[in-house]
Design a protein around this motif. Structure first.
Motif, PDB file in Angstrom:
ATOM      1  N   LYS A  77      40.232  46.650   8.053  1.00  0.00           N
ATOM      2  CA  LYS A  77      39.588  47.960   8.015  1.00  0.00           C
ATOM      3  C   LYS A  77      40.499  49.029   7.425  1.00  0.00           C
ATOM      4  CE  LYS A  77      37.239  49.142  11.590  1.00  0.00           C
ATOM      5  NZ  LYS A  77      35.952  49.181  10.880  1.00  0.00           N
ATOM      6  N   THR A  78      41.810  48.810   7.474  1.00  0.00           N
ATOM      7  CA  THR A  78      42.749  49.858   7.068  1.00  0.00           C
ATOM      8  C   THR A  78      43.385  49.607   5.705  1.00  0.00           C
ATOM      9  OG1 THR A  78      44.515  48.735   8.293  1.00  0.00           O
ATOM     10  CG2 THR A  78      43.322  50.457   9.440  1.00  0.00           C
ATOM     11  N   VAL A  79      43.382  48.374   5.224  1.00  0.00           N
ATOM     12  CA  VAL A  79      43.945  48.062   3.905  1.00  0.00           C
ATOM     13  C   VAL A  79      42.814  48.084   2.890  1.00  0.00           C
ATOM     14  CG1 VAL A  79      45.171  46.363   2.512  1.00  0.00           C
ATOM     15  CG2 VAL A  79      45.769  46.646   4.923  1.00  0.00           C
ATOM     16  N   MET A  80      42.806  49.103   2.042  1.00  0.00           N
ATOM     17  CA  MET A  80      41.743  49.260   1.054  1.00  0.00           C
ATOM     18  C   MET A  80      42.084  48.423  -0.178  1.00  0.00           C
ATOM     19  SD  MET A  80      39.981  51.154   2.931  1.00  0.00           S
ATOM     20  CE  MET A  80      38.631  51.484   1.812  1.00  0.00           C
ATOM     21  N   ALA A  81      41.711  47.157  -0.113  1.00  0.00           N
ATOM     22  CA  ALA A  81      42.028  46.234  -1.197  1.00  0.00           C
ATOM     23  C   ALA A  81      41.028  45.091  -1.173  1.00  0.00           C
ATOM     24  CB  ALA A  81      43.452  45.703  -1.033  1.00  0.00           C
ATOM     25  N   ARG A  82      41.193  44.172  -2.119  1.00  0.00           N
ATOM     26  CA  ARG A  82      40.325  43.001  -2.159  1.00  0.00           C
ATOM     27  C   ARG A  82      40.506  42.160  -0.905  1.00  0.00           C
ATOM     28  NH1 ARG A  82      41.813  39.502  -5.562  1.00  0.00           N
ATOM     29  NH2 ARG A  82      43.833  40.433  -6.109  1.00  0.00           N
TER      30      ARG A  82
END
Length: 224
Positions: A77-82
């Motif tokens: 939820k906190t790592v905005m990545a693939r």
């Protein structure tokens, strides 16, 4: 339209819960450091002072193990990545937590040797060791099923709910271990200083709320 509104509502709720989890985790981290450095004499694995050696245990078992495990659970939820990057971050945080947990457990066994105390004599120790062993199995299961080379898509879809629920259960077991450890230390110290006793209580409550908000954040993640 109603379905979209529900999804948006859950998205906002999950986001706020995740922020709350971070805040309680950081608060518990700070309170733990204040307690160990100000009241308990410091943290040092190679010290000749048994108390300083022991202090490595609560520091690493919460700050290095429980906190990182919670962050790993929320990383999706906190790592905005693939998705693949999120999975790698998740596994690295869990592996780091595992390694720090090993050092924390070694510290308490070393402390027992220094003071000629018996190992594995309390409920805290039993729950803690069981939790850590199950966590190691959970990590190996996650690696084999979801990472390299990984199971088939159908198998992973079937295993994912078990993996998520197992992680949530282990987080609560780890928090139960931490709280029983704080309670045991509280009784052992027979504290006369009310400031230190309140500090321990607030630390325990912060750890508990950290776990609750991590769990709620993960539980609502499927709506995001």
């Amino acid at each position: 339209m109603e379905s979209v509104d529900y999804r948006a509502s859950y998205r906002r709720s999950a986001s706020r819960l995740t922020i709350a989890a971070h805040l309680f985790g950081i608060l518990a981290f700070i309170l733990m450091l204040v307690w160990l450095l100000h009241y308990q004499g410091g943290i040092e694995y190679d010290s000749d002072d048994p108390q300083r050696v022991f202090n490595v245990h609560p520091f690493l078992m919460f700050c290095g193990f429980i906190f990182l495990v919670g962050e790993a659970m929320m990383s999706f939820k906190t790592v905005m990545a693939r998705r693949k990057v999120q999975k790698i971050v998740h596994m690295i945080l869990q592996l780091t937590a595992l390694c720090l947990g090993v050092i924390g457990i070694c510290a308490v066994f070393k402390y027992h040797d220094m003071v000629n105390a018996e190992d594995m004599f309390s409920m805290h120790a039993w729950i803690g060791l069981i939790t850590f062993c199950l966590f190691c199995l959970q990590w190996l299961f996650g690696m084999s099923a979801f990472m390299f080379p990984g199971a088939s898509t159908t198998t992973r879809a079937r295993l994912l709910p078990w993996h998520v629920c197992g992680g949530r259960a282990l987080l609560y077991m780890a928090i139960c271990t931490a709280l029983t450890g704080l309670m045991s230390k509280f009784i052992l110290l027979n504290l006369k200083d009310h400031r230190e006793s309140r500090l321990i209580n607030f630390t325990g409550l912060s750890i508990l709320f950290f776990g609750i908000f991590v769990d709620l954040s993960v539980a609502l993640a499927r709506y995001v």
